[in-house]
Scaffold this active site. Structure first.
Site, PDB file in Angstrom:
ATOM      1  N   LYS A   1      -4.491   9.347  -7.796  1.00 55.61           N
ATOM      2  CA  LYS A   1      -3.546   8.255  -7.527  1.00 55.61           C
ATOM      3  C   LYS A   1      -4.115   6.939  -8.037  1.00 55.61           C
ATOM      4  CE  LYS A   1      -1.038   8.053  -3.483  1.00 55.61           C
ATOM      5  NZ  LYS A   1      -0.918   8.133  -1.995  1.00 55.61           N
TER       6      LYS A   1
HETATM    7  O1  G3P Z   1       2.686   7.478   0.947  1.00 50.08           O
HETATM    8  C1  G3P Z   1       2.517   6.123   1.219  1.00 50.08           C
HETATM    9  C2  G3P Z   1       2.505   5.895   2.665  1.00 50.08           C
HETATM   10  O2  G3P Z   1       1.378   6.427   3.230  1.00 50.08           O
HETATM   11  C3  G3P Z   1       2.694   4.482   3.070  1.00 50.08           C
HETATM   12  O3  G3P Z   1       3.477   4.536   4.187  1.00 50.08           O
HETATM   13  O4  G3P Z   1       4.551   3.704   6.217  1.00 50.08           O
HETATM   14  O5  G3P Z   1       2.332   2.753   5.458  1.00 50.08           O
HETATM   15  O6  G3P Z   1       4.418   2.224   4.221  1.00 50.08           O
HETATM   16  P1  G3P Z   1       3.701   3.230   5.071  1.00 50.08           P
END
Ligand code: G3P
Length: 219
Positions: free
Chosen positions: A84
């Site tokens: 990534k």
């Molecule tokens: O895959 C990306 C994710 O882990 C981010 O999620 O909820 O922190 O925006 P969030």
């Protein structure tokens, strides 16, 4: 549609694997920080558990030269690793180089259709638009998935759209309809995907009516 689990928790992944719904995992530095221990060993263990499914692992270096070396080191941890890399202008040459060297990439922290177009043109394996974080700033994450899918289809790019930052089962529903090839789903959402109060209520009603027959064994 492919389902990935958005976690680095081995136990959660082992349980999700048993469901038959799991196609891979996306980790990130936040997820890994919650697990602690020997991170490289954990990644190898997860990669072996899920082989041959893809395991995304994010770079942690910042300088492009250091990222280039680290990307190869991360990719060498297991054959099913996808590296990534954030969608950052300074990283374009290194992304291009890594693609040409055959390193499978997942471009993360992607928030616009033009960012996605550029990355698909470079032939990365996955692009990860962050839906929840766009909604956090009052932008339409689902519309972005629609637009990205149109771009990928019009130009027949092989890049897959991996919807990320999903916060609800409704998000899973919406990104599926919008044409995401994959969704990476947090553990708590994955566990809720089959829940429906009418299913639970219906099962209870059928059981109640069946019990009125007083049959001990059937058939
Ligand atoms: O895959 C990306 C994710 O882990 C981010 O999620 O909820 O922190 O925006 P969030």
């Amino acid at each position: 549609m492919k389902f990935f689990l958005d976690t680095a928790n081995y136990k959660a992944l082992a349980e999700a694997k048993e469901t038959g719904l799991l196609d891979g995992v996306t980790t990130n530095p936040t997820h890994l920080s919650k697990e602690g221990g020997n991170v490289s060993e954990l990644i190898k263990k997860i990669a072996s558990l899920l082989s041959p499914c893809d395991v995304s692992v994010e770079i942690t270096e910042k300088d492009p030269c250091a990222i280039y070396t680290q990307a190869h080191e991360i990719a060498a941890l297991a054959p099913n690793i996808v590296v990534k890399v954030p969608c950052f202008p300074e990283y374009l040459p290194l992304i291009n180089k890594l693609v040409h060297e055959g390193v499978p990439l997942n471009i993360t922290l992607l928030f616009s259709a033009v960012q996605g177009l550029c990355m698909a043109k470079l032939q990365v394996k996955y692009i990860s638009p962050f839906i929840g974080r766009l909604e956090d700033i009052d932008s339409d994450g689902i519309e972005l998935i629609h637009d990205l899918r149109q771009i990928v289809d019009i130009y027949a790019y092989e890049t897959q759209i991996l919807a990320a930052s999903l916060r609800s089962t409704l998000h899973v529903h919406e990104v599926a309809l919008a044409g995401a090839h994959c969704a990476t789903i947090p553990v708590n959402i994955f566990q809720k995907m089959l829940d429906h109060p009418l299913t639970t209520k219906g099962m209870s009603l059928f059981d109640h009516d069946w019990q009125t027959l007083g049959i001990k064994k059937f058939p």
